[in-house]
Design a protein around this motif. Sequence first.
Motif, PDB file in Angstrom:
ATOM      1  N   ASP A  14       0.827  -1.207   0.000  1.00  0.00           N
ATOM      2  CA  ASP A  14       0.000   0.000   0.000  1.00  0.00           C
ATOM      3  C   ASP A  14       0.862   1.258   0.000  1.00  0.00           C
ATOM      4  O   ASP A  14       0.602   2.197  -0.746  1.00  0.00           O
ATOM      5  CB  ASP A  14      -0.929   0.013   1.217  1.00  0.00           C
ATOM      6  N   ASP A  15       1.894   1.264   0.836  1.00  0.00           N
ATOM      7  CA  ASP A  15       2.779   2.429   0.917  1.00  0.00           C
ATOM      8  C   ASP A  15       3.509   2.665  -0.395  1.00  0.00           C
ATOM      9  O   ASP A  15       3.620   3.797  -0.862  1.00  0.00           O
ATOM     10  CB  ASP A  15       3.784   2.273   2.066  1.00  0.00           C
ATOM     11  N   LEU A  17       2.583   1.684  -3.390  1.00  0.00           N
ATOM     12  CA  LEU A  17       1.615   2.098  -4.399  1.00  0.00           C
ATOM     13  C   LEU A  17       1.310   3.592  -4.281  1.00  0.00           C
ATOM     14  O   LEU A  17       1.327   4.326  -5.270  1.00  0.00           O
ATOM     15  CB  LEU A  17       0.325   1.292  -4.247  1.00  0.00           C
ATOM     16  N   GLN A  18       1.073   4.056  -3.065  1.00  0.00           N
ATOM     17  CA  GLN A  18       0.755   5.468  -2.859  1.00  0.00           C
ATOM     18  C   GLN A  18       1.959   6.364  -3.144  1.00  0.00           C
ATOM     19  O   GLN A  18       1.809   7.452  -3.710  1.00  0.00           O
ATOM     20  CB  GLN A  18       0.233   5.684  -1.446  1.00  0.00           C
ATOM     21  N   LEU A  21       2.288   6.544  -6.913  1.00  0.00           N
ATOM     22  CA  LEU A  21       1.251   7.408  -7.463  1.00  0.00           C
ATOM     23  C   LEU A  21       1.610   8.881  -7.280  1.00  0.00           C
ATOM     24  O   LEU A  21       1.474   9.679  -8.201  1.00  0.00           O
ATOM     25  CB  LEU A  21      -0.096   7.098  -6.802  1.00  0.00           C
ATOM     26  N   GLY A  22       2.108   9.246  -6.120  1.00  0.00           N
ATOM     27  CA  GLY A  22       2.531  10.627  -5.874  1.00  0.00           C
ATOM     28  C   GLY A  22       3.641  11.063  -6.810  1.00  0.00           C
ATOM     29  O   GLY A  22       3.612  12.177  -7.353  1.00  0.00           O
TER      30      GLY A  22
END
Length: 149
Positions: A14-15, A17-18, A21-22
Motif C-alpha cells: 500500500d505504501d 503504491l501510494q 502514485l505521488g
Amino acid sequence: MNGREFWALRGLSDDALQASLGKLLGAGARLEARIVAHLAEVEERRLHLLAGYSSLYDYCRKRLALSDYEAFARIAAARVARKYPLVFELLEQRRLHLTAICVVREFLTPENHRELLKEISGQSKLQIRETLARRFPRDDARTSLKKLP
C-alpha cells in the motif's frame, strides 16, 4: 512485474503504491507544464502554419493526435502562460490545472493575475466559478429564481 505491464500493481505494498502514485502525479504535472510551454513556443514561431496546418488547434488535433478538449485546454493554457509565465510554475507545482486556466483566462489582467492565480490555486472548477462570481459579479445576472415544473 515486467516493464511492459505497468498496470500489474498487485505486488506493491500500500505504501509503495501510494508513493509511486505521488511521484507519477508530480512527474505528470512537470510534463504537462512543459507540453504547454512547447505549444506556446510552436505558436510563437508559427511552426504549425509552416507545417501546413490552418491553426494551432488543427495542428494539435491532426499532428499531435490530441482530443478536442486536450487541444483546446492546452492551447488556452499556452496562450495565458505566454502572457503570465506564473501559470507555467503553478501548473508544474500541481497548484493549477488546465480546466482552471480555461475558466479564469478571460478574467486575468496584468494588474490582477498574480493575486487571482494564487487565489484559485488548488481550487476545483466549481470553487473557481464561485470565486469569479464573487470577485466579478455580472450586472446582467438574474437575481431571482424561477420554480421549475
